[in-house]
Scaffold this active site. Structure first.
Site, mmCIF file in Angstrom:
data_model
loop_
_atom_site.group_PDB
_atom_site.id
_atom_site.type_symbol
_atom_site.label_atom_id
_atom_site.label_comp_id
_atom_site.label_asym_id
_atom_site.label_seq_id
_atom_site.Cartn_x
_atom_site.Cartn_y
_atom_site.Cartn_z
ATOM 1 N N GLU A 160 118.294 69.667 82.999
ATOM 2 C CA GLU A 160 118.137 71.120 82.885
ATOM 3 C C GLU A 160 119.498 71.750 82.610
ATOM 4 O O GLU A 160 120.474 71.424 83.264
ATOM 5 C CB GLU A 160 117.530 71.672 84.176
ATOM 6 C CG GLU A 160 117.249 73.156 84.134
ATOM 7 C CD GLU A 160 116.451 73.548 82.898
ATOM 8 O OE1 GLU A 160 115.361 73.016 82.689
ATOM 9 O OE2 GLU A 160 116.942 74.382 82.115
ATOM 10 N N PHE A 161 119.529 72.649 81.637
ATOM 11 C CA PHE A 161 120.799 73.286 81.270
ATOM 12 C C PHE A 161 120.779 74.790 81.537
ATOM 13 O O PHE A 161 121.623 75.517 81.031
ATOM 14 C CB PHE A 161 121.106 73.036 79.788
ATOM 15 C CG PHE A 161 121.212 71.573 79.437
ATOM 16 C CD1 PHE A 161 122.352 70.847 79.779
ATOM 17 C CD2 PHE A 161 120.175 70.913 78.801
ATOM 18 C CE1 PHE A 161 122.450 69.493 79.476
ATOM 19 C CE2 PHE A 161 120.257 69.555 78.491
ATOM 20 C CZ PHE A 161 121.406 68.845 78.831
ATOM 21 N N ALA A 289 139.444 83.427 80.289
ATOM 22 C CA ALA A 289 140.372 83.000 81.346
ATOM 23 C C ALA A 289 140.152 83.843 82.598
ATOM 24 O O ALA A 289 139.713 84.984 82.516
ATOM 25 C CB ALA A 289 141.802 83.159 80.849
ATOM 26 N N CYS A 297 126.848 73.851 90.043
ATOM 27 C CA CYS A 297 126.786 72.763 89.051
ATOM 28 C C CYS A 297 128.143 72.253 88.581
ATOM 29 O O CYS A 297 128.440 71.075 88.764
ATOM 30 C CB CYS A 297 125.964 73.203 87.850
ATOM 31 S SG CYS A 297 124.229 73.361 88.259
#
Ligand code: NAD
Length: 459
Positions: A160-161, A289, A297
């Site tokens: 799963e992304f 940044a 995750c």
């Protein structure tokens, strides 16, 4: 098609709501009885845009059910998703105990062919281990009852992304679908299951992933491209997940390192990032940044990848450096505060944001937590506000910090304001007039900083 989703966390609930929205009948199982009680009553244990509306809608249409009875759910489902947690263990590897417990449970109740889809992130070999555990359970059942179950099953690694803060959108509109299995039967079923997603044959919220206004929830046909699918073996699919997260973490630590150098040179790293991202080989995302990455995750999966490499006697120098840069980044906030205020003893530092990013109430891995601890060691007083993450923060930080009702209270009472999370409401420059602000997320552009004693973390 009837589906069971095991695990009612950030992933499990997003998968449950999304699959129900696609027309499947979904039973979501969790072993946390209180959580299931809350969900059955229409409550949602986490904050995630669109989730509340989709769950309410599908509960009323009886396309979602929540429960704790794994056996019953498995028996009536054709497809079983595993979405339980895989937190870091003491050595930094993935604690797979919840997955293995679930695999045992599945083996105990399997009565006909089922497709088991693993969405939990685990090291290479996890999917095969799940299959072996289920085989073992079935063998035991046959010993007890030789005429009993010899049910067939497939286990697929389907990483799963999705991204918290736009989890529903991320599940329904993925960049790609990885199907890790050698079984043609499993591939065919996966393609059938994901057909509406692959074909983008519906629209749920065309405007914005974070727009949770109920009128955008209607599902209607949409023409569009086809989501790429990649069929690999399970071990490759598992590595794709770890490599993806490690790459994203690399981009963040990379741009933070460039930012830290730019700060010494008086250069704006956001201009540098814009300049490098114009090269089409360098995608512009994850080049903001700032304070670094957190969440459940990127830190956890990078640690697990390092741990996996070390068991192979390989020292992953780059991955180690990525985590080290990330670990040190929050301390730069403290150093800048000392430059502005001198000693921090007795000084009040106001935190805007605690969640690891905007759009979520998740504080797992949030840089806010080590930053609070570091400031307390310096003798500072810390006050905090986050639009969604206060309940989770209270559980963890208890009475270590002061909890404010809104951003203005934090700012008005602070000697120095730390911007930790880039919630949109923190982008109002008028909030900060006359204050000392150290911005960890670039919420104020250059022309908005007038009248503020402003310091960017690495720009
Ligand atoms: P989570 O901690 O929010 O949810 C896990 C759920 O599983 C909890 O509700 C827990 O009670 C339940 N659970 C644990 N053991 C159980 C059992 N034996 N039976 C039934 N339920 C059980 O975790 P999450 O963030 O949803 O992540 C789940 C998995 O997905 C992890 O492996 C994670 O790495 C992966 N993942 C997470 C994200 C994300 O953004 N959170 C994205 C991609 C992949």
């Amino acid at each position: 098609m009837k589906i069971t989703v095991i695990g009612a966390g950030y992933v499990g609930l997003a998968v449950t709501a999304s699959l129900a929205e696609l027309g499947y009948i979904v039973t979501c199982i969790d072993n946390d009885v209180e959580k299931i009680k809350l969900l059955r009553g229409g409550g949602i244990p986490i904050y995630e845009p669109l989730l509340q509306e989709l769950v309410a809608q599908n509960l009323s249409q009886r396309t979602i059910e929540f429960g704790t009875d794994l056996g019953q759910a498995i028996k009536r489902s054709e497809v079983i998703f595993i979405a339980v947690g895989t937190p870091s263990n003491e050595e930094g590897g993935a604690d797979l105990s919840a997955i293995y417990l679930v695999a045992q449970g599945i083996g105990q109740y399997l009565d006909s062919y089922k497709l088991i889809v693993n969405k939990s992130t685990g090291p290479v070999g996890t999917t095969n281990r799940i299959a072996n555990i289920i085989f073992g359970e079935l063998a035991e059942r046959r010993q007890e009852d030789p005429g009993g179950s010899s049910a067939l099953f497939d286990v697929v690694s389907n990483p799963e992304f999705l991204r918290e803060g736009s989890a529903i959108y991320g599940f329904l509109y993925p960049d790609r679908i990885i199907i890790g299995t050698d079984s043609q039967r499993a591939i065919d079923l996966m393609l059938k299951l994901y057909q509406p997603i692959i074909m983008k044959s519906f629209v749920i919220d065309p405007q914005s992933p974070n727009n949770n206004s109920p009128e955008t929830l209607s599902v209607s046909p949409q023409t569009g491209g086809v989501v790429p699918t990649l069929n690999t073996d399970a071990r490759t699919a598992e590595m794709i997940k770890y490599a993806s997260n490690a790459f994203l973490a690399t981009k963040i630590s990379f741009i933070n390192e460039i930012g830290n150098i730019c700060k010494y040179l008086g250069l704006d790293v956001y201009q540098i990032a814009k300049g490098i991202a114009l090269d089409h080989r360098i995608a512009p995302h994850f080049l903001e940044a700032g304070l670094g990455f957190g969440g459940s995750c990127l830190p956890k999966d990078t640690r697990a990848l390092i741990s996996m490499a070390k068991t192979l006697d390989y020292e992953p120098h780059l991955l180690n450096a990525i985590l080290e840069i990330n670990r040190k980044q929050p301390s730069r906030m403290v150093a800048l505060a000392k430059e502005k205020l001198g000693s921090l003893k007795g000084k009040r530092i106001g935190f805007l944001g605690l969640a690891f990013k905007k759009g979520t109430d998740d504080i797992r891995g949030s840089v806010a937590i080590p930053l609070v601890n570091e400031l307390l060691k310096e003798g500072a007083i810390v006050s905090v506000y986050d639009p969604k993450a206060m309940p989770n923060a209270r559980k963890l930080l208890k009475d270590k910090v002061l909890y404010e009702a809104d951003a203005k209270d934090v700012i008005d009472n602070a000697d120095c304001v730390f911007v930790i999370t880039d919630w949109d409401k923190f982008k109002d420059k008028d909030l900060y007039k006359g204050k000392v602000v150290i911005d960890g997320r670039m919420v104020l552009a250059g022309n908005e900083r007038e009248g503020i004693e402003y310091e960017g973390l690495c720009w």
